[in-house]
Structures are given as structure tokens and as C-alpha cells.
Design a protein around this motif. Structure first.
Motif, PDB file in Angstrom:
ATOM      1  N   GLU A  86       1.700  -1.934 -11.836  1.00  0.00           N
ATOM      2  CA  GLU A  86       2.265  -2.962 -10.975  1.00  0.00           C
ATOM      3  C   GLU A  86       1.152  -3.616 -10.162  1.00  0.00           C
ATOM      4  OE1 GLU A  86       5.497  -3.882 -10.929  1.00  0.00           O
ATOM      5  OE2 GLU A  86       5.756  -2.474 -12.603  1.00  0.00           O
ATOM      6  N   PRO A  87       0.926  -4.904 -10.356  1.00  0.00           N
ATOM      7  CA  PRO A  87      -0.212  -5.555  -9.674  1.00  0.00           C
ATOM      8  C   PRO A  87      -0.056  -5.603  -8.156  1.00  0.00           C
ATOM      9  CG  PRO A  87       1.165  -7.161 -10.813  1.00  0.00           C
ATOM     10  CD  PRO A  87       1.665  -5.832 -11.213  1.00  0.00           C
ATOM     11  N   GLU A  88       1.198  -5.653  -7.655  1.00  0.00           N
ATOM     12  CA  GLU A  88       1.349  -5.804  -6.210  1.00  0.00           C
ATOM     13  C   GLU A  88       1.340  -4.454  -5.486  1.00  0.00           C
ATOM     14  OE1 GLU A  88       3.760  -5.813  -8.228  1.00  0.00           O
ATOM     15  OE2 GLU A  88       5.688  -5.308  -7.351  1.00  0.00           O
ATOM     16  N   ILE A  89       1.186  -3.342  -6.242  1.00  0.00           N
ATOM     17  CA  ILE A  89       1.173  -2.021  -5.604  1.00  0.00           C
ATOM     18  C   ILE A  89      -0.226  -1.419  -5.679  1.00  0.00           C
ATOM     19  CG2 ILE A  89       2.011   0.359  -5.825  1.00  0.00           C
ATOM     20  CD1 ILE A  89       4.687  -0.737  -6.640  1.00  0.00           C
ATOM     21  N   GLU A  90      -0.641  -0.886  -4.531  1.00  0.00           N
ATOM     22  CA  GLU A  90      -1.948  -0.254  -4.478  1.00  0.00           C
ATOM     23  C   GLU A  90      -1.801   1.181  -3.979  1.00  0.00           C
ATOM     24  OE1 GLU A  90      -4.468  -1.892  -1.529  1.00  0.00           O
ATOM     25  OE2 GLU A  90      -6.184  -0.615  -2.015  1.00  0.00           O
ATOM     26  N   ILE A  91      -2.339   2.134  -4.732  1.00  0.00           N
ATOM     27  CA  ILE A  91      -2.282   3.535  -4.299  1.00  0.00           C
ATOM     28  C   ILE A  91      -3.439   3.772  -3.341  1.00  0.00           C
ATOM     29  CG2 ILE A  91      -2.202   5.934  -5.054  1.00  0.00           C
ATOM     30  CD1 ILE A  91      -0.050   4.379  -6.345  1.00  0.00           C
ATOM     31  N   VAL A  92      -3.109   4.128  -2.096  1.00  0.00           N
ATOM     32  CA  VAL A  92      -4.178   4.319  -1.123  1.00  0.00           C
ATOM     33  C   VAL A  92      -4.570   5.787  -0.980  1.00  0.00           C
ATOM     34  CG1 VAL A  92      -3.485   2.288   0.147  1.00  0.00           C
ATOM     35  CG2 VAL A  92      -2.618   4.538   0.846  1.00  0.00           C
ATOM     36  N   GLY A  93      -3.827   6.677  -1.604  1.00  0.00           N
ATOM     37  CA  GLY A  93      -4.220   8.076  -1.496  1.00  0.00           C
ATOM     38  C   GLY A  93      -3.120   9.015  -1.961  1.00  0.00           C
ATOM     39  N   GLU A  94      -3.524  10.282  -2.166  1.00  0.00           N
ATOM     40  CA  GLU A  94      -2.585  11.325  -2.561  1.00  0.00           C
ATOM     41  C   GLU A  94      -2.737  12.496  -1.609  1.00  0.00           C
ATOM     42  OE1 GLU A  94      -3.028  12.547  -6.656  1.00  0.00           O
ATOM     43  OE2 GLU A  94      -4.102  10.702  -7.153  1.00  0.00           O
ATOM     44  N   LYS A 112      -4.641   6.134   6.595  1.00  0.00           N
ATOM     45  CA  LYS A 112      -4.639   4.991   5.679  1.00  0.00           C
ATOM     46  C   LYS A 112      -3.554   3.960   5.999  1.00  0.00           C
ATOM     47  CE  LYS A 112      -8.009   6.438   2.987  1.00  0.00           C
ATOM     48  NZ  LYS A 112      -7.752   6.937   1.628  1.00  0.00           N
ATOM     49  N   ARG A 113      -2.531   4.383   6.736  1.00  0.00           N
ATOM     50  CA  ARG A 113      -1.459   3.485   7.142  1.00  0.00           C
ATOM     51  C   ARG A 113      -0.821   2.714   5.978  1.00  0.00           C
ATOM     52  NH1 ARG A 113       0.130   3.548  12.799  1.00  0.00           N
ATOM     53  NH2 ARG A 113      -1.171   5.268  13.466  1.00  0.00           N
ATOM     54  N   PRO A 114      -0.341   3.404   4.960  1.00  0.00           N
ATOM     55  CA  PRO A 114       0.350   2.721   3.868  1.00  0.00           C
ATOM     56  C   PRO A 114       1.727   2.233   4.336  1.00  0.00           C
ATOM     57  CG  PRO A 114       0.545   5.077   3.597  1.00  0.00           C
ATOM     58  CD  PRO A 114      -0.338   4.872   4.780  1.00  0.00           C
ATOM     59  N   GLU A 115       2.204   1.151   3.723  1.00  0.00           N
ATOM     60  CA  GLU A 115       3.561   0.683   4.056  1.00  0.00           C
ATOM     61  C   GLU A 115       4.604   1.709   3.604  1.00  0.00           C
ATOM     62  OE1 GLU A 115       1.456  -1.503   2.529  1.00  0.00           O
ATOM     63  OE2 GLU A 115       1.174  -3.002   4.119  1.00  0.00           O
ATOM     64  N   VAL A 116       4.348   2.313   2.447  1.00  0.00           N
ATOM     65  CA  VAL A 116       5.344   3.198   1.823  1.00  0.00           C
ATOM     66  C   VAL A 116       4.712   4.542   1.472  1.00  0.00           C
ATOM     67  CG1 VAL A 116       6.902   3.496  -0.147  1.00  0.00           C
ATOM     68  CG2 VAL A 116       6.585   1.216   0.865  1.00  0.00           C
ATOM     69  N   VAL A 117       5.494   5.621   1.656  1.00  0.00           N
ATOM     70  CA  VAL A 117       5.056   6.953   1.242  1.00  0.00           C
ATOM     71  C   VAL A 117       6.101   7.524   0.291  1.00  0.00           C
ATOM     72  CG1 VAL A 117       4.502   9.300   1.980  1.00  0.00           C
ATOM     73  CG2 VAL A 117       3.884   7.352   3.431  1.00  0.00           C
ATOM     74  N   LEU A 118       5.660   7.973  -0.858  1.00  0.00           N
ATOM     75  CA  LEU A 118       6.544   8.715  -1.765  1.00  0.00           C
ATOM     76  C   LEU A 118       6.316  10.186  -1.498  1.00  0.00           C
ATOM     77  CD1 LEU A 118       6.050   6.669  -5.057  1.00  0.00           C
ATOM     78  CD2 LEU A 118       8.053   6.700  -3.571  1.00  0.00           C
ATOM     79  N   ARG A 176       0.854  -1.195   0.000  1.00  0.00           N
ATOM     80  CA  ARG A 176       0.000   0.000   0.000  1.00  0.00           C
ATOM     81  C   ARG A 176       0.891   1.246   0.000  1.00  0.00           C
ATOM     82  NH1 ARG A 176      -4.844  -0.076   2.313  1.00  0.00           N
ATOM     83  NH2 ARG A 176      -4.247   1.380   3.940  1.00  0.00           N
ATOM     84  N   VAL A 177       0.624   2.171  -0.938  1.00  0.00           N
ATOM     85  CA  VAL A 177       1.493   3.330  -1.146  1.00  0.00           C
ATOM     86  C   VAL A 177       0.677   4.614  -1.156  1.00  0.00           C
ATOM     87  CG1 VAL A 177       3.112   4.415  -2.755  1.00  0.00           C
ATOM     88  CG2 VAL A 177       3.090   1.925  -2.511  1.00  0.00           C
TER      89      VAL A 177
END
Lengths: 211, 211
Positions: free
Chosen positions: A24-32, A46-52, A3-4
DNA sequence: CGACATCTCCGCCTGTAGACGGAGATGAAA
DNA sequence: TTTCATCTCCGTCTACAGGCGGAGATGTCG
């Protein structure tokens, strides 16, 4: 499933990044989010694993947002993704707890790889950025003003503003004689002959607040 | 059908812009370039009506690319689309012949509208950028050092280097008394009280060669 | 404890900086 | 030609800058 969240004040950059990840099938955008403040609430909700995360934004910098997020949610992997030109902020970003640091010149593959590695606990640092970081850890080239004491540095900054000894004594609440002593020591340590040269030194070395 | 080329050294920004345009049926993306040089050959080959051009790129700036393109293909509408932070380049871009000037903070609608207006012959300038442009045409704000004579400016540059009156007199082959006269006039014209403030002024206003 | 750095202040002395007023030489502009 | 700006220089005078040597009050470190 990773979750990103994507944080950047430029919508078109967010859309560009998302276009990288959407395939990318294993990546899900949870918000901007388009601001530092917005990023904090988004990520904590949202508690994403990764934040860009971009650094330069209008409401709250990426640095502050990074600190805020990690205070509440320390497991979060925050990947700084910014332009090459704001390199003064590399170190503050690392100190704030950023996990990786990549540039906007990155390709889709590089961004995806950085995300995958972040989840796996591996940090990615752009070579150009890494070079700048290395310099921080190499033996610092010694600037003459490194040996100034704290008080002397304050006096030097006043000189750099063009203040007289009298004005400095009032500014720092000390006697003129004391100011003179400090000034003499400063001139000696900086290896200059008068306050004018000291003022030039201070301004050229960015020791003065006001530009 | 409006044929458009996208130029930016960041692929993710190109993808972001394209994601804005891909939904518009009357807009066709004819190509992308990631450098100024690449932009010139792309545009001269594909002949798009509109080019979306970033300014800061690695191989050849957007300014140079704009000039090159318009030399061969003057009907081309080049829309500069860049960050807010490189505002020194606004004026050179206009001089180079850029048709519109928008920021990367622009929304999809704004970008599409700018393209449509460009085809219709209407220029779009971001309000923030327009403000900066207006300042150029307003009566120039007079800098104090504008009224310095040529000789006084030479003396001021010496002061900005931290030189004493003695050293300046040797540097400029004039008497100390003459130097003192110049210095007094300089201090008066710059509205400062001593040479130290004058030195600070000179350095902050970029009047000294050596940085 | 003693050694050391730092910040604070003193007196004395010299030199430079800078203000003020005056003035001659030059060259460009009205 | 007259006027004006600029560059040059002079003398006088005051105030500030800065060097030199000394010294007391802290706080830190071994």
C-alpha cells in the motif's frame, strides 16, 4: 501518508501483517515491537497515527500497553488484532481505549481498510466480536449470586475454598455467629440447602480465585 | 530443492511464514491451505517434502489433517507450528505422526532450520514443548483420587454434585451408614477434612460430569 | 427525619456430618 | 486354601452446620 506501528510477540505474524501493508503506497511502517513494554516506547517515540496491537504477549499485555500509550498520546488510533479465542479480553480492550478490534483471520484488504477507517475516525469491529459486545449491553441474565452483598460474596468465596465457619471467621476477622448469619443468607439467596452445594456453585461459576 | 506447503487459517500467519522462506533459495513454496480439509487435498496433490501445519483451524483440525495426510503419504514430514497456548494438543499431534513441533514465536532462522532438519530426518521440538512432553514419560504424578475404589469414586462424584449422605444412599441404593463409611475413606484418601472440601476437589479436578 | 440495607452479634435448638471401632459377605489373587 | 481388597452395615459419640428469632450500629437515600 499513514504511519503505522505493528506490535505482536510473534515475528511471523508481524511479517505477515507487514506483507499486507507493504504494497500500500499510502502506508508506511514506522516500526515493530514484540512486547507491550516495547510497544509503549516505540509508539511514544515514533508517533504513528495507527498501531496494530496484539493482546496476548509475554512482557506486558496489549491492554496495559494500550492504556499507557493513550495516557501520553491520546490521538493514537490503536487497532487490536488478535486471535478469536481470547474473547474475554474484548471488553477490557475497549475500556482501555482501543479504537478498532479485528481478528487474525482478517484478509489483507480488511486490515488495510481498518487502518484507513481508523485515520478517518471510523471504528471497525469484527462481526463475531460485535456480537459478544452486544451481549454486554443486552439485559444481563441474572445470576443468583448477583444479589449477594459484598461481604456475603467474600464468605461464599471462602466456602468455595472449602473453609469451615471457624476458618472463615478468622480469615475475615469476624465472629462465628456472623459467619453463620452470612452463610444462612447465602444459602437462601443461592437457593441451595447446604455449604457443600454453595461450594459447588462457587466453583462452577468461577467465583473462586484459585482455579 | 525442498518443496514446502503452508497450512494455517490465518492468511497473515501464512504470509509471515512465507516471508521467512521466500529468501531461502533451496526452499520452494508449493501451496497454501487455510483449513485441515484443504491441507489434505493440497498435500496429496502437490506432494511437498515438508508441511508447516497449524493445529487450531476452523474446518478440520491440524491433528486430523496430519493423520489423513500420513495415511496416504507417510514419507511426508509434517511440522506443527502453533501458538504456545494450546498445549493440550501437543501429545495428540505427536501421536498423529507430526514430525516436529515448533511455536509461532520461532524466528525465521528457526523455521528454516526445522525444515532443513526435517528433510534430513531430524526432529525439532521446542524446549518449552519438550518439557511438557517429558512430563508425560516421567512417572505420572499421582493424584490423590487415584487410590479411590470404584464405589468411593461414585460417592465422591455425588458429593461433587452437592448431595447429602441421605441422597447419595438413595442414588446408589445403599444404606446411609455405608455412605458414611465411604465418605470417611474418601476424606482420608484425599487428605481433606470435610465433604465441602471433597466437593471442591471433585469439581476442580473435573471428576463431575455436569460442568 | 424516617425507611432501608448492610454488617455485626446473641441464644436456642435440631439434624447432619464425621470419627472410631467392629464385623459379615464377596471375589480375586497368591 | 489362605490372604487381601472391597463393599456392605452396625452402634456410639462429638462437633459442626444451619434454621429461627432478635437486635444494635452503621451509612445511604429520599
Amino acid at each position: 501518508m499513514i504511519r503505522v506501528a505493528v506490535v505482536d510477540d510473534h515475528e511471523m505474524v508481524r511479517k505477515g501483517i507487514i506483507s499486507y501493508l507493504i504494497t500500500e503506497p499510502e502506508i508506511e511502517i514506522v516500526g515493530e515491537a514484540n512486547s507491550g513494554n516495547g510497544a509503549v516506547s516505540l509508539v511514544l517515540e515514533k508517533r504513528p497515527e495507527v498501531v496494530l496491537m496484539d493482546l496476548l504477549m509475554e512482557n506486558g499485555t496489549g491492554i496495559d500497553a494500550t492504556k499507557e500509550i493513550l495516557k501520553e498520546y491520546p490521538e493514537c488510533k490503536i487497532i487490536i488484532i488478535t486471535s478469536f479465542y481470547d474473547d474475554e479480553q474484548v471488553f477490557p480492550a475497549i475500556e482501555a481505549g482501543a479504537f478498532s478490534y479485528i481478528l487474525k483471520t482478517a484478509t489483507a484488504e480488511e486490515v488495510v481498510r481498518a487502518i484507513q477507517k481508523a485515520v478517518a475516525g471510523e471504528t471497525v469491529i469484527e462481526p463475531k466480536v460485535a456480537n459478544r459486545m452486544m451481549k454486554r449491553f443486552r439485559p444481563q441474565e441474572r445470576k443468583p449470586h448477583d444479589e449477594l452483598t459484598e461481604r456475603e460474596m467474600e464468605v461464599l468465596m471462602c466456602i468455595g475454598e472449602g473453609m469451615t465457619n471457624q476458618q472463615i471467621s478468622e480469615e475475615l476477622f469476624i465472629g462465628i455467629k456472623t459467619v453463620k448469619t452470612h452463610v444462612s443468607n447465602i444459602l437462601s439467596k443461592l437457593d441451595v440447602t447446604d455449604r457443600t452445594q454453595a461450594a459447588v456453585y462457587a466453583n462452577r461459576n468461577g467465583l473462586v480465585q484459585n482455579q
